[in-house]
Design a protein around this motif. Structure first.
Motif, PDB file in Angstrom:
ATOM      1  N   HIS A   1       0.786  -1.146  -0.027  1.00  0.00           N
ATOM      2  CA  HIS A   1      -0.215   0.089  -0.077  1.00  0.00           C
ATOM      3  C   HIS A   1       0.765   1.252   0.186  1.00  0.00           C
ATOM      4  O   HIS A   1       1.732   1.492   0.949  1.00  0.00           O
ATOM      5  N   LEU A   2       0.559   2.193  -0.695  1.00  0.00           N
ATOM      6  CA  LEU A   2       1.385   3.191  -1.015  1.00  0.00           C
ATOM      7  C   LEU A   2       1.045   4.269   0.241  1.00  0.00           C
ATOM      8  O   LEU A   2      -0.232   4.629   0.457  1.00  0.00           O
ATOM      9  N   ARG A   3       1.959   4.697   1.063  1.00  0.00           N
ATOM     10  CA  ARG A   3       1.712   5.522   2.134  1.00  0.00           C
ATOM     11  C   ARG A   3       2.219   6.993   2.275  1.00  0.00           C
ATOM     12  O   ARG A   3       2.028   7.646   2.847  1.00  0.00           O
TER      13      ARG A   3
ATOM     14  N   ALA B   1      16.828  15.863  -8.684  1.00  0.00           N
ATOM     15  CA  ALA B   1      15.676  15.459  -7.567  1.00  0.00           C
ATOM     16  C   ALA B   1      15.228  14.124  -7.910  1.00  0.00           C
ATOM     17  O   ALA B   1      14.870  13.736  -9.091  1.00  0.00           O
ATOM     18  N   ILE B   2      14.897  13.164  -7.039  1.00  0.00           N
ATOM     19  CA  ILE B   2      14.523  11.992  -7.079  1.00  0.00           C
ATOM     20  C   ILE B   2      13.213  11.694  -6.433  1.00  0.00           C
ATOM     21  O   ILE B   2      13.096  11.925  -5.287  1.00  0.00           O
ATOM     22  N   GLN B   3      12.203  10.954  -7.029  1.00  0.00           N
ATOM     23  CA  GLN B   3      10.958  10.613  -6.375  1.00  0.00           C
ATOM     24  C   GLN B   3      10.901   9.310  -5.703  1.00  0.00           C
ATOM     25  O   GLN B   3      11.196   8.399  -6.611  1.00  0.00           O
ATOM     26  N   GLU B   4      10.913   9.228  -4.404  1.00  0.00           N
ATOM     27  CA  GLU B   4      10.873   7.943  -3.891  1.00  0.00           C
ATOM     28  C   GLU B   4       9.316   7.446  -3.187  1.00  0.00           C
ATOM     29  O   GLU B   4       8.788   8.454  -2.501  1.00  0.00           O
ATOM     30  N   LEU B   5       8.974   6.454  -3.704  1.00  0.00           N
ATOM     31  CA  LEU B   5       7.616   6.105  -3.126  1.00  0.00           C
ATOM     32  C   LEU B   5       7.749   5.113  -1.846  1.00  0.00           C
ATOM     33  O   LEU B   5       8.650   3.947  -2.512  1.00  0.00           O
ATOM     34  N   GLU B   6       7.023   5.449  -1.338  1.00  0.00           N
ATOM     35  CA  GLU B   6       7.060   4.331  -0.018  1.00  0.00           C
ATOM     36  C   GLU B   6       5.748   3.480   0.227  1.00  0.00           C
ATOM     37  O   GLU B   6       4.683   4.048   0.299  1.00  0.00           O
TER      38      GLU B   6
ATOM     39  N   SER C   1       9.555  -4.187   7.019  1.00  0.00           N
ATOM     40  CA  SER C   1       8.693  -2.902   7.599  1.00  0.00           C
ATOM     41  C   SER C   1       8.302  -2.081   6.583  1.00  0.00           C
ATOM     42  O   SER C   1       7.322  -1.200   6.782  1.00  0.00           O
ATOM     43  N   GLU C   2       9.213  -1.866   5.563  1.00  0.00           N
ATOM     44  CA  GLU C   2       8.617  -0.695   4.603  1.00  0.00           C
ATOM     45  C   GLU C   2       9.595  -1.147   2.975  1.00  0.00           C
ATOM     46  O   GLU C   2      10.563  -1.725   3.107  1.00  0.00           O
ATOM     47  N   LEU C   3       8.758  -0.995   2.124  1.00  0.00           N
ATOM     48  CA  LEU C   3       9.420  -1.212   0.949  1.00  0.00           C
ATOM     49  C   LEU C   3       9.391   0.179   0.029  1.00  0.00           C
ATOM     50  O   LEU C   3       8.523   0.866  -0.064  1.00  0.00           O
ATOM     51  N   GLU C   4      10.773   0.619  -0.438  1.00  0.00           N
ATOM     52  CA  GLU C   4      10.945   1.950  -1.177  1.00  0.00           C
ATOM     53  C   GLU C   4      11.285   1.582  -2.460  1.00  0.00           C
ATOM     54  O   GLU C   4      12.072   0.799  -3.024  1.00  0.00           O
ATOM     55  N   VAL C   5      10.634   2.532  -3.586  1.00  0.00           N
ATOM     56  CA  VAL C   5      10.516   2.138  -5.051  1.00  0.00           C
ATOM     57  C   VAL C   5      10.973   3.630  -5.687  1.00  0.00           C
ATOM     58  O   VAL C   5      10.646   4.601  -5.141  1.00  0.00           O
ATOM     59  N   VAL C   6      11.919   3.395  -6.649  1.00  0.00           N
ATOM     60  CA  VAL C   6      12.304   4.745  -7.227  1.00  0.00           C
ATOM     61  C   VAL C   6      12.328   3.979  -8.801  1.00  0.00           C
ATOM     62  O   VAL C   6      12.735   3.273  -9.191  1.00  0.00           O
ATOM     63  N   PHE C   7      11.308   4.868  -9.472  1.00  0.00           N
ATOM     64  CA  PHE C   7      11.143   4.659 -10.831  1.00  0.00           C
ATOM     65  C   PHE C   7      12.339   5.538 -11.790  1.00  0.00           C
ATOM     66  O   PHE C   7      12.449   6.726 -11.625  1.00  0.00           O
ATOM     67  N   MET C   8      12.706   4.806 -12.621  1.00  0.00           N
ATOM     68  CA  MET C   8      13.567   5.498 -13.570  1.00  0.00           C
ATOM     69  C   MET C   8      13.423   5.162 -15.068  1.00  0.00           C
ATOM     70  O   MET C   8      13.754   4.152 -15.668  1.00  0.00           O
ATOM     71  N   PRO C   9      12.314   5.756 -15.476  1.00  0.00           N
ATOM     72  CA  PRO C   9      11.770   5.459 -16.971  1.00  0.00           C
ATOM     73  C   PRO C   9      12.624   5.919 -18.127  1.00  0.00           C
ATOM     74  O   PRO C   9      13.381   6.784 -17.884  1.00  0.00           O
ATOM     75  N   ALA C  10      12.431   5.078 -19.109  1.00  0.00           N
ATOM     76  CA  ALA C  10      13.218   5.311 -20.317  1.00  0.00           C
ATOM     77  C   ALA C  10      12.447   4.945 -21.507  1.00  0.00           C
ATOM     78  O   ALA C  10      11.252   4.534 -21.280  1.00  0.00           O
ATOM     79  N   ALA C  11      12.883   5.225 -22.892  1.00  0.00           N
ATOM     80  CA  ALA C  11      11.913   5.090 -23.912  1.00  0.00           C
ATOM     81  C   ALA C  11      11.411   3.501 -24.133  1.00  0.00           C
ATOM     82  O   ALA C  11      10.355   3.365 -24.479  1.00  0.00           O
ATOM     83  N   GLU C  12      12.296   2.537 -23.692  1.00  0.00           N
ATOM     84  CA  GLU C  12      11.863   1.066 -24.099  1.00  0.00           C
ATOM     85  C   GLU C  12      11.857   0.406 -22.821  1.00  0.00           C
ATOM     86  O   GLU C  12      11.468  -0.786 -22.986  1.00  0.00           O
ATOM     87  N   HIS C  13      12.283   0.956 -21.901  1.00  0.00           N
ATOM     88  CA  HIS C  13      12.128   0.100 -20.466  1.00  0.00           C
ATOM     89  C   HIS C  13      12.030   0.831 -19.415  1.00  0.00           C
ATOM     90  O   HIS C  13      11.807   2.333 -19.413  1.00  0.00           O
ATOM     91  N   LEU C  14      11.878   0.414 -18.269  1.00  0.00           N
ATOM     92  CA  LEU C  14      11.678   1.128 -16.901  1.00  0.00           C
ATOM     93  C   LEU C  14      12.707   0.187 -15.915  1.00  0.00           C
ATOM     94  O   LEU C  14      12.404  -0.888 -15.688  1.00  0.00           O
ATOM     95  N   ASP C  15      13.473   1.094 -15.347  1.00  0.00           N
ATOM     96  CA  ASP C  15      14.491   0.850 -14.343  1.00  0.00           C
ATOM     97  C   ASP C  15      13.727   0.801 -13.020  1.00  0.00           C
ATOM     98  O   ASP C  15      13.365   2.095 -12.836  1.00  0.00           O
ATOM     99  N   VAL C  16      13.738  -0.057 -12.252  1.00  0.00           N
ATOM    100  CA  VAL C  16      12.996   0.181 -10.853  1.00  0.00           C
ATOM    101  C   VAL C  16      14.175  -0.130  -9.590  1.00  0.00           C
ATOM    102  O   VAL C  16      14.802  -1.243  -9.875  1.00  0.00           O
ATOM    103  N   ILE C  17      14.433   0.953  -9.104  1.00  0.00           N
ATOM    104  CA  ILE C  17      15.300   0.853  -7.712  1.00  0.00           C
ATOM    105  C   ILE C  17      14.383   0.165  -6.553  1.00  0.00           C
ATOM    106  O   ILE C  17      13.522   1.072  -6.153  1.00  0.00           O
ATOM    107  N   ILE C  18      14.772  -0.650  -6.076  1.00  0.00           N
ATOM    108  CA  ILE C  18      13.786  -1.264  -4.656  1.00  0.00           C
ATOM    109  C   ILE C  18      14.751  -1.353  -3.601  1.00  0.00           C
ATOM    110  O   ILE C  18      15.862  -1.824  -3.541  1.00  0.00           O
ATOM    111  N   GLU C  19      14.167  -0.882  -2.602  1.00  0.00           N
ATOM    112  CA  GLU C  19      15.033  -0.818  -1.368  1.00  0.00           C
ATOM    113  C   GLU C  19      14.114  -1.622  -0.282  1.00  0.00           C
ATOM    114  O   GLU C  19      13.060  -0.971  -0.101  1.00  0.00           O
TER     115      GLU C  19
END
Length: 242
Positions: free
Chosen positions: A147-149, A163-168, A180-198
């Motif tokens: 659940h996005l909080r 600046a980077i947007q971090e979704l918790e 306890s928590e999952l943090e996600v950062v999206f790095m979109p590109a033209a043909e793919h999406l890189d997802v940084i997960i913490e």
């Protein structure tokens, strides 16, 4: 002469209005519309007319406005008294534009530089929705019970220098007690999406005597052909991190 003086003060001066075909876009999408320039009481020379996609982020105790992308609509031209000029425009929403979560502001700033006069400005608030791959990852997270909080949009000065947007996300029943928590950062590109997960995972056993939780970070590249079974792939990715 008096009308020229008033125009320099912004009275009876040129007016600018950017009109987009819609106000909701996703990162990477092309926004289309027109810029309408209405002449005032006297002829005015416009040095340039440009559009900027902007947002703002927190830095310490201050708020910083950042220009995400810029498009020049026109170079030098003159608008005559009472004249209306229309410029068709196409502006790509930059891939790194933050999503409009938790009041993260994004707007289109229209600016014109007028010699020896007050520069007219126009701001149009934009709604930035997830692009198809971002939406697929968010749906997969929902299927796994997350659940996005919260959403944080802050400057990152180590690797990206912007600046980077971090979704918790808070975990659902499947991962509760292990995460306890999952943090996600999206790095979109033209043909793919890189997802940084913490993953902030709760420590167990002997380690729990010294720390309350561990942090594990990983990256994940998502392509369009992965969408069919994305939730299961994400489950395996998270499980490998805990």
């Amino acid at each position: 002469m008096f009308s020229n003086f008033l125009a320099r003060l912004g009275v009876g001066a040129t007016q600018i209005d950017t009109q987009l075909n819609k106000n909701s876009f996703y990162p990477g999408e092309m926004a289309e519309g027109q810029v309408v320039v209405k002449g005032g009481s006297t002829a005015q020379e416009i040095e340039y007319l440009k559009l900027q996609v902007c947002s703002q982020y927190k830095s310490d105790d201050s708020t910083v406005v950042t220009v995400l992308g810029e498009t020049v609509v026109s170079q030098r031209f003159t608008v005559q008294p009472g004249q209306t000029l229309t410029f068709p425009v196409q502006v790509q929403i930059p891939y790194h534009t933050p999503l409009s979560y938790y009041n993260t502001p994004v707007w289109l700033y229209t600016a014109a530089a007028i010699s020896a006069a007050v520069d007219p400005k126009d701001n149009d608030r934009l709604n930035i929705a997830p692009n198809p791959l971002q939406a697929a990852v968010l749906e997969a997270l929902t299927q796994l019970g997350f659940h996005l909080r919260a959403s944080q949009y802050e400057y990152e000065g180590h690797k990206y220098h912007r600046a980077i947007q971090e979704l918790e996300f808070s975990p659902g029943p499947e991962f509760r007690g292990r995460i306890s928590e999952l943090e996600v950062v999206f790095m979109p590109a033209a043909e793919h999406l890189d997802v940084i997960i913490e993953v902030d995972r709760k420590a167990k056993g002997f380690a729990s005597m010294f720390v309350s939780e561990f942090e594990t970070k990983g990256s994940w590249r998502v392509t369009p052909n992965m969408q069919r079974n994305l939730a299961e792939q994400l489950r395996q990715k998270i499980q490998s991190m805990i």
